[in-house]
Design a protein around this motif. Structure first.
Motif, PDB file in Angstrom:
ATOM      1  N   PHE A   1       0.877  -1.165   0.000  1.00  0.00           N
ATOM      2  CA  PHE A   1       0.000   0.000   0.000  1.00  0.00           C
ATOM      3  C   PHE A   1       0.910   1.209   0.000  1.00  0.00           C
ATOM      4  N   MET A   2       0.910   1.955  -1.115  1.00  0.00           N
ATOM      5  CA  MET A   2       1.796   3.105  -1.290  1.00  0.00           C
ATOM      6  C   MET A   2       0.972   4.372  -1.209  1.00  0.00           C
ATOM      7  N   ASP A   3       1.240   5.227  -0.209  1.00  0.00           N
ATOM      8  CA  ASP A   3       0.509   6.478  -0.084  1.00  0.00           C
ATOM      9  C   ASP A   3       1.455   7.674  -0.120  1.00  0.00           C
ATOM     10  N   GLY A   4       2.743   7.418  -0.366  1.00  0.00           N
ATOM     11  CA  GLY A   4       3.744   8.475  -0.422  1.00  0.00           C
ATOM     12  C   GLY A   4       4.103   8.817  -1.855  1.00  0.00           C
ATOM     13  N   GLU A   5       5.373   9.172  -2.052  1.00  0.00           N
ATOM     14  CA  GLU A   5       5.861   9.584  -3.372  1.00  0.00           C
ATOM     15  C   GLU A   5       7.026   8.700  -3.771  1.00  0.00           C
ATOM     16  N   ILE A   6       7.055   8.307  -5.042  1.00  0.00           N
ATOM     17  CA  ILE A   6       8.173   7.515  -5.547  1.00  0.00           C
ATOM     18  C   ILE A   6       8.516   7.975  -6.953  1.00  0.00           C
ATOM     19  N   GLU A   7       9.825   8.029  -7.230  1.00  0.00           N
ATOM     20  CA  GLU A   7      10.359   8.272  -8.568  1.00  0.00           C
ATOM     21  C   GLU A   7      11.269   7.106  -8.888  1.00  0.00           C
ATOM     22  N   GLY A   8      11.045   6.435 -10.015  1.00  0.00           N
ATOM     23  CA  GLY A   8      11.889   5.306 -10.390  1.00  0.00           C
ATOM     24  C   GLY A   8      11.086   4.179 -10.989  1.00  0.00           C
ATOM     25  N   THR A   9      11.202   2.978 -10.404  1.00  0.00           N
ATOM     26  CA  THR A   9      10.464   1.814 -10.881  1.00  0.00           C
ATOM     27  C   THR A   9       9.885   1.050  -9.694  1.00  0.00           C
ATOM     28  N   ILE A  10       8.758   0.387  -9.958  1.00  0.00           N
ATOM     29  CA  ILE A  10       8.130  -0.484  -8.959  1.00  0.00           C
ATOM     30  C   ILE A  10       7.924  -1.839  -9.609  1.00  0.00           C
ATOM     31  N   THR A  11       8.458  -2.884  -8.988  1.00  0.00           N
ATOM     32  CA  THR A  11       8.314  -4.238  -9.511  1.00  0.00           C
ATOM     33  C   THR A  11       7.805  -5.149  -8.401  1.00  0.00           C
ATOM     34  N   LEU A  12       6.566  -5.607  -8.561  1.00  0.00           N
ATOM     35  CA  LEU A  12       5.940  -6.554  -7.641  1.00  0.00           C
ATOM     36  C   LEU A  12       5.232  -7.598  -8.491  1.00  0.00           C
ATOM     37  N   THR A  13       5.976  -8.403  -9.220  1.00  0.00           N
ATOM     38  CA  THR A  13       5.406  -9.272 -10.251  1.00  0.00           C
ATOM     39  C   THR A  13       4.412 -10.300  -9.732  1.00  0.00           C
ATOM     40  N   ASP A  14       4.490 -10.661  -8.452  1.00  0.00           N
ATOM     41  CA  ASP A  14       3.560 -11.653  -7.904  1.00  0.00           C
ATOM     42  C   ASP A  14       2.664 -11.064  -6.825  1.00  0.00           C
ATOM     43  N   SER A  15       2.534  -9.740  -6.802  1.00  0.00           N
ATOM     44  CA  SER A  15       1.827  -9.089  -5.704  1.00  0.00           C
ATOM     45  C   SER A  15       0.938  -7.959  -6.197  1.00  0.00           C
ATOM     46  N   ARG A  16       0.147  -7.433  -5.260  1.00  0.00           N
ATOM     47  CA  ARG A  16      -0.768  -6.332  -5.550  1.00  0.00           C
ATOM     48  C   ARG A  16      -0.195  -5.021  -5.026  1.00  0.00           C
ATOM     49  N   LEU A  17      -0.328  -3.978  -5.847  1.00  0.00           N
ATOM     50  CA  LEU A  17       0.031  -2.627  -5.450  1.00  0.00           C
ATOM     51  C   LEU A  17      -1.249  -1.817  -5.315  1.00  0.00           C
TER      52      LEU A  17
END
Length: 122
Positions: A27-43
């Motif tokens: 659960f992402m509620d902040g800020e991110i710059e770059g890449t997100i990889t969660l191939t077997d999971s939920r974002l």
């Protein structure tokens, strides 16, 4: 809104620059710059989230803002407050009224039609 039970939570005051990867729901509620990889999971992109990243996940639910390309092997849900600018590739797509999407969409689900055998009449 509450994060799903068992999810890792990144709060709205957290800023990440770089690569984020893992094998559990996030659960992402902040800020991110770059890449997100969660191939077997939920974002889950929370309502306060500001994501400037390319995303590769199994499933994603968006309440906040994404700028970047999204690849979901499963389901992508854009909720009422969602804003996505970028190309989407997903198995299934759900868009609620008032959600914003600017980009191309490619659905990769079972779109091929299997022919049905019909009896031949003489």
């Amino acid at each position: 809104m509450k994060p799903a039970e068992g999810s890792t939570v990144i709060g709205k005051s957290v800023i990440i620059r770089g690569e984020l990867s893992g094998s559990e729901d996030l659960f992402m509620d902040g800020e991110i710059e770059g890449t997100i990889t969660l191939t077997d999971s939920r974002l889950t992109v929370g309502p306060n989230a500001r994501i400037h990243a390319d995303i590769n996940v199994q499933d994603v639910i968006v309440f906040g803002t994404i700028e970047g390309n999204v690849k979901a092997t499963g389901r992508l849900e854009l909720r009422q407050s969602a804003s996505v600018t970028g190309d989407i590739q997903a198995g299934r797509l759900s868009i609620e009224e008032s959600a914003s999407l600017r980009g191309r969409v490619e659905l990769t689900g079972a779109s091929t039609v299997t022919p049905v055998a019909r009896p031949v009449s003489s």
